[in-house]
Write a protein that holds these residues in place. Structure first.
Motif, PDB file in Angstrom:
ATOM      1  N   PRO A 168      -4.535   0.656   4.473  1.00 32.07           N
ATOM      2  CA  PRO A 168      -3.075   0.618   4.531  1.00 32.07           C
ATOM      3  C   PRO A 168      -2.489  -0.601   5.238  1.00 32.07           C
ATOM      4  CG  PRO A 168      -3.891   2.766   5.233  1.00 32.07           C
ATOM      5  CD  PRO A 168      -5.079   1.873   5.110  1.00 32.07           C
ATOM      6  N   ASP A 226      -3.457   5.482  -4.415  1.00 33.97           N
ATOM      7  CA  ASP A 226      -3.661   5.751  -2.994  1.00 33.97           C
ATOM      8  C   ASP A 226      -5.155   5.685  -2.687  1.00 33.97           C
ATOM      9  OD1 ASP A 226      -1.038   6.174  -2.385  1.00 33.97           O
ATOM     10  OD2 ASP A 226      -1.116   8.342  -2.730  1.00 33.97           O
ATOM     11  N   PRO A 227      -5.487   5.464  -1.435  1.00 30.90           N
ATOM     12  CA  PRO A 227      -6.916   5.386  -1.085  1.00 30.90           C
ATOM     13  C   PRO A 227      -7.707   6.607  -1.560  1.00 30.90           C
ATOM     14  CG  PRO A 227      -5.567   4.774   0.797  1.00 30.90           C
ATOM     15  CD  PRO A 227      -4.621   5.218  -0.275  1.00 30.90           C
ATOM     16  N   GLU A 228      -7.117   7.811  -1.393  1.00 32.56           N
ATOM     17  CA  GLU A 228      -7.879   9.002  -1.776  1.00 32.56           C
ATOM     18  C   GLU A 228      -8.040   9.097  -3.291  1.00 32.56           C
ATOM     19  OE1 GLU A 228      -5.112   8.893   0.032  1.00 32.56           O
ATOM     20  OE2 GLU A 228      -3.819  10.657  -0.247  1.00 32.56           O
ATOM     21  N   ARG A 268      -9.523   9.551   3.957  1.00 32.21           N
ATOM     22  CA  ARG A 268      -8.905   9.311   2.645  1.00 32.21           C
ATOM     23  C   ARG A 268      -9.865   8.531   1.754  1.00 32.21           C
ATOM     24  NH1 ARG A 268      -3.169   6.779   3.330  1.00 32.21           N
ATOM     25  NH2 ARG A 268      -2.866   7.580   1.228  1.00 32.21           N
ATOM     26  N   LEU A 322      -4.633  -1.133  -7.663  1.00 33.77           N
ATOM     27  CA  LEU A 322      -3.707  -1.302  -6.538  1.00 33.77           C
ATOM     28  C   LEU A 322      -2.600  -0.262  -6.547  1.00 33.77           C
ATOM     29  CD1 LEU A 322      -3.450  -5.199  -6.592  1.00 33.77           C
ATOM     30  CD2 LEU A 322      -4.967  -3.756  -5.227  1.00 33.77           C
ATOM     31  N   PHE A 336     -18.349   1.718   5.375  1.00 33.36           N
ATOM     32  CA  PHE A 336     -17.596   1.000   6.414  1.00 33.36           C
ATOM     33  C   PHE A 336     -18.507   0.157   7.290  1.00 33.36           C
ATOM     34  CE2 PHE A 336     -13.222   2.788   6.515  1.00 33.36           C
ATOM     35  CZ  PHE A 336     -13.343   3.716   5.497  1.00 33.36           C
ATOM     36  N   SER A 360      -7.184  14.129   1.029  1.00 30.40           N
ATOM     37  CA  SER A 360      -5.783  13.732   1.152  1.00 30.40           C
ATOM     38  C   SER A 360      -5.410  13.602   2.629  1.00 30.40           C
ATOM     39  CB  SER A 360      -4.884  14.772   0.496  1.00 30.40           C
ATOM     40  OG  SER A 360      -4.856  15.948   1.284  1.00 30.40           O
ATOM     41  N   GLU A 361      -4.332  12.887   2.861  1.00 24.94           N
ATOM     42  CA  GLU A 361      -3.912  12.641   4.230  1.00 24.94           C
ATOM     43  C   GLU A 361      -3.652  13.955   4.974  1.00 24.94           C
ATOM     44  OE1 GLU A 361      -0.485  10.113   4.485  1.00 24.94           O
ATOM     45  OE2 GLU A 361      -1.208   9.337   6.395  1.00 24.94           O
ATOM     46  N   MET A 410       0.835  -1.207   0.000  1.00 26.49           N
ATOM     47  CA  MET A 410       0.000   0.000   0.000  1.00 26.49           C
ATOM     48  C   MET A 410       0.870   1.258   0.000  1.00 26.49           C
ATOM     49  SD  MET A 410      -3.236  -0.990   0.093  1.00 26.49           S
ATOM     50  CE  MET A 410      -2.801  -2.270  -1.060  1.00 26.49           C
ATOM     51  N   ALA A 411       0.298   2.308  -0.443  1.00 22.58           N
ATOM     52  CA  ALA A 411       1.117   3.483  -0.720  1.00 22.58           C
ATOM     53  C   ALA A 411       1.509   4.278   0.527  1.00 22.58           C
ATOM     54  CB  ALA A 411       0.382   4.381  -1.683  1.00 22.58           C
ATOM     55  N   THR A 412       0.759   4.132   1.586  1.00 22.33           N
ATOM     56  CA  THR A 412       1.075   4.942   2.757  1.00 22.33           C
ATOM     57  C   THR A 412       2.010   4.205   3.677  1.00 22.33           C
ATOM     58  OG1 THR A 412      -1.133   5.747   2.648  1.00 22.33           O
ATOM     59  CG2 THR A 412       0.078   6.263   4.617  1.00 22.33           C
ATOM     60  N   ARG A 443     -11.545   9.280  -5.358  1.00 23.94           N
ATOM     61  CA  ARG A 443     -11.854  10.316  -6.355  1.00 23.94           C
ATOM     62  C   ARG A 443     -12.188   9.697  -7.701  1.00 23.94           C
ATOM     63  NH1 ARG A 443      -6.513  13.569  -4.650  1.00 23.94           N
ATOM     64  NH2 ARG A 443      -7.143  13.999  -2.506  1.00 23.94           N
ATOM     65  N   LEU A 477      -3.334  -3.667   4.963  1.00 24.18           N
ATOM     66  CA  LEU A 477      -3.456  -4.905   4.193  1.00 24.18           C
ATOM     67  C   LEU A 477      -2.411  -4.903   3.087  1.00 24.18           C
ATOM     68  CD1 LEU A 477      -7.347  -5.039   3.826  1.00 24.18           C
ATOM     69  CD2 LEU A 477      -5.919  -6.336   5.412  1.00 24.18           C
ATOM     70  N   PHE A 486      -7.769   6.895   7.507  1.00 17.99           N
ATOM     71  CA  PHE A 486      -8.206   6.065   6.385  1.00 17.99           C
ATOM     72  C   PHE A 486      -9.640   6.416   5.983  1.00 17.99           C
ATOM     73  CE2 PHE A 486     -10.113   1.973   4.850  1.00 17.99           C
ATOM     74  CZ  PHE A 486      -9.536   2.022   3.592  1.00 17.99           C
TER      75      PHE A 486
END
Lengths: 482, 251
Positions: free
Chosen positions: B51, B71-73, A436, B68, B84, A441-442, A1-3, B77, B53, A433
């Motif tokens: 993040p 990023d989540p954001e 996001r 994949l 959730f 954005s974070e 994952m990216a973070t 978008r 996982l 999370f």
């Protein structure tokens, strides 16, 4: 994952925006402190004899005082002989009579800081006094204020024009020997702002002072004195910035507020002195004594502070609630990131009957920052019916920072009602999370959560300042998620 | 719309998804069922980019791009929405403020102008009617002090405002009484459209009485072991999951 932790660490590195140095000729006395330096400062300012004697008494007292060591901060020893106690931009003539005569480079500096001094480019309704190193360079809106009977001028000008007011009020709230740094300030202070609101006058605009330390190896020792006479009202804002430098610079200011019967003073600070780099090199030592005296009945003094800068912040804006029914308030946001340290809070001294005080403190710790709230609520035996409510919240980001709370209470009257609430929380990964996943954005998510945390304080700030404070917080926090 | 191939994912040291394949076409509603621990929520989390996982193998293609890699954001978008299972509380942050920031982030990404306060409020109020929510929702902190049912309704409200292309509903029915379930299901149904796909993760078939899926998949031990239509859910209700687990082993 990216973070991951690495991304976060990369994000931390956003630079201090106000870190530029203005290349300007200045008249700086050599480093060192003895009686002759004080005489020199007093002479340069053409001060009356009473003020010189006042300074010298403060200096004598200072020499006998030990440096305080009770604050929850680690501090490198300060060499008081290595500091220059006076630095002024060199003037071409005898000093600016109007804005047109002010060095354009100085005006440019304030422009960069977003403080338009020129009245035509002014922030609507805010009168600005700007202190550059040791001297005040310009005060806007003088005439309009004068028409209302309000005095708002550089301290050094007040010394010339209103010596009788100064002699009456100076040092009556923070006596010259009050504490180590106040004594030093009293001996060597160079400029600052003076405000007098006459009886029954509601100051027609917000008053504002911007402080800027520019020269290297200088200290800034300004003094602010605000007197609100019976039934008057004033709102005062101060902002502070400094260039990035590797050595620590000392800022030891004194602020005295006096509110007579039915008068109200609202004092707001957005402090953004250079905090040092991510390794804790450089930054301002911000050791400030601020105290307000509700001298009259029904007087009100309200402090609001947003402290994001400085390597070390050490200040306790306090209220002496002397008049019956008087009200003291303290709203604070203090943020420490990287290696910043803050030990801040307030003292509420209840003397009069039915006096009330409110304390709302929000401490945010990120990076390896250390943040301490230190507060005293003191109810004297005569303070029948006194009330205090204290709320003290800490927000932690990451696992290397610290939050500390040192609340003291001394209750001398059985009718007093004193309440204390405290919370400590963390920004959770799940909260980030969640934001996001909604497309935020974070960084924006962190800002949003932190602003939510600070809401009760921000809403006490005047509008323009509230926006600035939020922006400042987001810059200071950038990437501070761990 | 969504193509998952041979997906392997782990949480910490534990392998949870072990070669999952799934194809979701535009406008389709897919139900993912399965016993506890079979990997349902992990699948939802992987799609949203949770993040903690880690995807160890396989691909997820969403509208032609590698999901994949985002990023989540960025996924959000691009139109991926996760309702959730346990919406988190964010004290002090206004519910409506978060929603506005979210919507404007999505709109900005699409090259649309940000909505001003009035346009936004009109939109939200319209969607709140759908979810039978009172105005007091707007000014409360995000999920702060919400009941379980209120939190789930708030999730679907956000979905109705954000109008995602792919909605992943993670156990949206858990903790809901029958009335709240109907409200939530109505909200979801009103959002069904030929270009919006949904992946509905649920343990019980009860939800599928109200949100009728096009396909039902049974997840067991990190893989889809059976796929069918709506009737598969009813069969599961009757027979439990055990017979499938046996079948999976036999296969």
């Amino acid at each position: 994952m990216a973070t991951g932790q690495q991304d976060v660490e990369q994000l931390v590195a956003r630079k201090y925006r106000h870190g530029f140095v203005t290349d300007i000729e200045s008249d700086t006395v050599p480093p060192g402190l003895d009686e002759s330096v004080i005489r020199l400062i007093s002479h340069k300012k053409k001060e009356p004899e009473f003020l010189l004697q006042w300074r010298l008494r403060a200096f004598e007292h200072w020499l006998t005082m030990p440096e305080p060591d009770w604050a929850h901060v680690r501090i490198a020893p300060i060499d008081y002989q290595a500091i220059s106690y006076y630095s002024a931009p060199k003037k071409k003539t005898d000093g600016p009579k109007s804005l047109d005569e002010v060095d354009p480079k100085l005006l440019e500096t304030y422009d960069k800081l977003g403080i338009p001094l020129h009245e035509r480019a002014r922030l609507a309704g805010v009168a600005v006094d700007a202190v550059f190193d040791s001297v005040s360079v310009a005060t806007t809106f003088k005439q309009k204020l004068k028409d209302a009977g309000v005095i708002f001028c550089p301290f050094s000008e007040a010394v010339q024009e209103y010596p009788e007011l100064l002699e009456k009020y100076l040092g009556t709230v923070v006596p010259p020997g009050d504490n180590f740094f106040a004594a030093l300030n009293s001996a060597v202070f160079t400029d600052g702002s003076f405000v007098y609101i006459p009886k029954g006058v509601r100051c027609p605009m917000e008053l504002s002072t911007y402080f800027r330390i520019n020269a290297a190896n200088t200290g800034q020792f300004e003094r602010t004195l605000i007197v609100a006479d019976e039934g008057s009202h004033v709102s005062y804002l101060e902002g502070c910035t400094a260039p990035m430098r590797d050595e620590n610079q000392l800022h030891a200011a004194v602020v005295e507020l006096i509110a007579e019967d039915d008068a109200e003073i609202k004092y707001s600070t957005v402090q953004n002195w250079y905090p040092g780099d991510e390794n804790g090199v450089g930054g301002i030592y911000n050791f400030v004594t601020k105290r307000g005296d509700c001298r009259g009945r029904n007087a009100k003094i309200s402090w609001t502070q947003v402290e994001t800068g400085s390597a070390i912040t050490w200040k306790y804006p306090s209220c002496i609630l002397r008049g019956d029914n008087s009200v003291g308030e303290f709203y604070s946001v203090a943020l420490t990131n990287n290696l910043q340290q803050a030990d801040t809070g307030t003292k509420m001294i209840h003397i009069g009957r039915n006096t009330r005080s409110t304390i709302v403190s929000k401490g945010i710790s990120a990076g390896r920052g250390q943040n301490a709230y230190r507060g005293l609520v003191k109810i004297l035996p005569g303070a029948e019916g006194a009330r205090n409510h204290t709320q003290c919240d800490s927000l932690l980001m990451g696992s290397d920072c610290g939050a500390h709370t040192f609340p003291y209470m001394e209750i001398g009257n059985p009718t007093a009602v004193v309440e204390h609430e405290a919370t400590t929380s963390k920004i959770s990964d799940e909260q980030l999370f969640y934001c996001r996943q909604r497309g935020i954005s974070e960084e924006d998510a962190v800002n949003m959560i932190v602003n939510g945390f600070c809401k009760e304080v921000f809403r006490e700030l005047p509008m323009e300042f509230a926006v600035e404070a939020q922006n400042l917080l987001s810059v200071s926090l950038e990437g501070a998620v761990g | 719309m969504l193509s998952i191939k041979n997906l392997h994912a782990r949480a910490g040291e534990r392998d949870i998804l072990k070669g999952l394949d799934l194809e979701v076409g535009p406008g389709e509603v897919h139900a993912i069922m399965g016993p506890n621990g079979s990997g349902k929520s992990t699948l939802a989390g992987v799609l949203a980019g949770r993040p903690d996982l880690e995807v160890t193998e396989g691909t997820v293609t969403y509208r032609g791009q590698d999901l994949l890699d985002l990023d989540p954001e960025e996924r959000a978008r691009e139109g991926v929405f996760l309702a959730f299972q346990y919406p988190v509380e964010i004290p002090g942050v206004n519910n409506v403020y978060l929603l506005k920031a979210a919507l404007n982030a999505v709109r900005k990404h699409r090259g649309e102008s940000e909505l001003d306060a009035f346009e936004f409020l009109a939109l939200v109020k319209d969607r709140m009617k759908l979810m039978q929510m009172g105005d007091s929702f707007l000014n409360r902190g995000v999920n702060e002090g919400f009941s379980g049912g209120e939190k789930k309704r708030n999730e679907i409200l956000q979905m109705a405002v954000l109008e995602p292309a792919l909605a992943v509903l993670d156990e949206t029915d858990s903790g809901l009484d029958i009335d709240a379930l109907k409200v939530v299901a109505n909200g979801v149904n009103s959002l069904r459209s030929p270009d919006r796909s949904m992946v509905v993760v649920t343990h019980y078939q009860r939800l599928l009485d109200y949100i009728v899926p096009d396909f039902v998949h049974v997840l067991s031990d990190g893989r889809i072991v059976r796929t069918g239509g709506r009737e598969l859910a009813l069969e599961l209700e009757e027979r439990g999951y055990d017979w499938l687990r046996g079948g999976a082993n036999a296969a």
